[in-house]
Design a protein around this motif. Structure first.
Motif, short mmCIF file in Angstrom:
data_model
loop_
_atom_site.label_atom_id
_atom_site.label_comp_id
_atom_site.label_asym_id
_atom_site.label_seq_id
_atom_site.Cartn_x
_atom_site.Cartn_y
_atom_site.Cartn_z
N VAL A 79 0.84 -1.20 0.00
CA VAL A 79 0.00 0.00 0.00
C VAL A 79 0.87 1.25 0.00
O VAL A 79 0.64 2.20 -0.76
N GLN A 80 1.91 1.26 0.85
CA GLN A 80 2.81 2.41 0.87
C GLN A 80 3.53 2.57 -0.46
O GLN A 80 3.75 3.68 -0.94
N ASP A 81 3.92 1.45 -1.05
CA ASP A 81 4.63 1.53 -2.32
C ASP A 81 3.71 2.03 -3.43
O ASP A 81 4.13 2.80 -4.30
N ALA A 82 2.44 1.62 -3.40
CA ALA A 82 1.49 2.13 -4.37
C ALA A 82 1.28 3.63 -4.20
O ALA A 82 1.20 4.38 -5.19
N ALA A 83 1.22 4.09 -2.94
CA ALA A 83 1.08 5.53 -2.68
C ALA A 83 2.30 6.28 -3.19
O ALA A 83 2.18 7.39 -3.74
N ARG A 84 3.48 5.70 -3.03
CA ARG A 84 4.70 6.34 -3.53
C ARG A 84 4.66 6.47 -5.05
O ARG A 84 5.01 7.52 -5.61
N TYR A 137 1.52 10.88 0.79
CA TYR A 137 2.94 10.70 0.45
C TYR A 137 3.52 11.99 -0.12
O TYR A 137 4.68 12.33 0.16
N VAL A 138 2.74 12.70 -0.92
CA VAL A 138 3.22 13.97 -1.46
C VAL A 138 3.56 14.93 -0.33
O VAL A 138 4.59 15.62 -0.36
N TYR A 139 2.71 15.00 0.70
CA TYR A 139 2.89 15.96 1.78
C TYR A 139 3.90 15.51 2.83
O TYR A 139 4.60 16.34 3.39
N GLY A 140 3.98 14.19 3.08
CA GLY A 140 4.82 13.76 4.20
C GLY A 140 5.65 12.52 3.96
O GLY A 140 6.23 12.00 4.91
N GLY A 141 5.69 12.02 2.72
CA GLY A 141 6.50 10.84 2.45
C GLY A 141 5.93 9.59 3.11
O GLY A 141 4.73 9.50 3.39
N ALA A 142 6.81 8.63 3.38
CA ALA A 142 6.36 7.35 3.95
C ALA A 142 5.72 7.54 5.33
O ALA A 142 4.74 6.87 5.67
#
Length: 304
Positions: free
Chosen positions: A169-174, A206-211
């Motif tokens: 999920v985090q990788d998809a957001a990245r 992710y745009v605003y605060g990364g992982a």
């Protein structure tokens, strides 16, 4: 990466090989002990393909030859029967990629000629029109992965840290944080079991605060009560309704009357969220100071 050289008349009197055969290119990278294609090798290969498409003469340099040598071979060449394919017992020779590119960069440059228009070649993968046979990746996914590999390789070369990417999920957001990848939003949401709206909010996080921004948007975290007491005191002067109640739960500090929520991340920063039709949406402006993050959330509401 190594490629074989252009064979001379002494190698074979009937064949002039310019493009490398499938087995003539090998990949090695410091990120893995065994030979094979890693994201860095894929990025380099994609970039080399773009260069070759824009300037086919680069291929001759990579093959250890020159345009002059090729012209000579073509003039004296007489085609006969096709030469047999090389057997497994034949030893391939080649030119190391570093040497080839060094030779190419050291060549004398010609005076620049005036051009009225400049044609920029399209990326090689954009010319693909059909998917490879199953169960291979689709061209859509292949384009995304190669562009991402190129971006990650550029980040490594520039010394920028890369996220681990262990959580899908985090990788998809990245990936979706890049505006060029937004067209994959619905497909990515379906793959990780989220709604399109949820996936879009995680991309914004992710745009605003990364992982760390995605982490606070996904899961509740434990927080110290003293830290929350300090945060409540810090934001009190900035609240539009100072007498309204504040709700503290896990790492979340909610001012429902102001439609603002702050979430404390594992990195010690406060991440602002705003109420959007009953859903807490990430807002820009995370800060170590809860008052600064609170004001950022209020600004996001005014600009909406």
């Amino acid at each position: 990466m190594r490629q074989g050289r252009i064979p001379s008349r002494r190698d074979n009197a009937d064949v002039i090989s310019i493009a490398p055969a499938p087995g003539d290119i090998t990949f090695t990278c410091s990120c893995r002990p065994d030979p094979g294609i890693c994201p860095h090798s894929a990025a380099v290969g994609y970039r080399v393909a773009q260069h070759v498409r824009a300037n086919p003469g680069v291929l001759l340099t990579l093959r250890g030859g020159s345009m002059k040598e090729l012209r000579t071979m073509v003039r004296v060449h007489t085609p006969t029967d096709p030469a047999p394919a090389p057997g497994p017992e034949q030893t391939r020779t080649g030119t190391d990629a570093h040497q080839a590119f060094g030779r190419f960069n050291a060549r004398p440059t010609r005076p620049a000629r005036a051009r009225t228009t400049q044609t920029v070649p399209a990326p090689l993968l954009d010319g693909l029109r059909s998917d490879p046979p199953a169960p291979g990746l689709t061209t859509r996914a292949l384009r995304l992965l190669i562009r991402d590999a190129a971006a990650r390789a550029s980040a490594l070369l520039a010394g920028r840290p890369l996220p681990a990417g262990d959580d899908p999920v985090q990788d998809a957001a990245r990936l979706l944080a890049d505006p060029a990848h937004r067209r994959y939003l619905e497909h990515a949401a379906e793959q990780v079991g989220l709604s399109t709206l949820q996936m879009r909010d995680l991309a914004l996080a992710y745009v605003y605060g990364g992982a760390a921004g995605v982490e606070v948007a996904l899961w509740p975290l434990a927080a110290d009560t003293e830290v929350f007491a300090h945060a409540e005191a810090a934001i009190q002067p900035h609240r539009p309704a100072p007498l309204a109640s504040l709700i503290s739960q896990d790492n979340q500090l909610t001012d429902a009357a102001a439609r603002v929520q702050l979430r404390l991340g594992s990195d010690g920063r406060w991440y602002p969220f705003t109420d959007w039709h009953g859903t807490w949406r990430p807002a820009p402006g995370p800060s170590n100071n809860p008052a600064t993050a609170y004001k950022a959330a209020r600004l996001a509401l005014r600009n909406r």
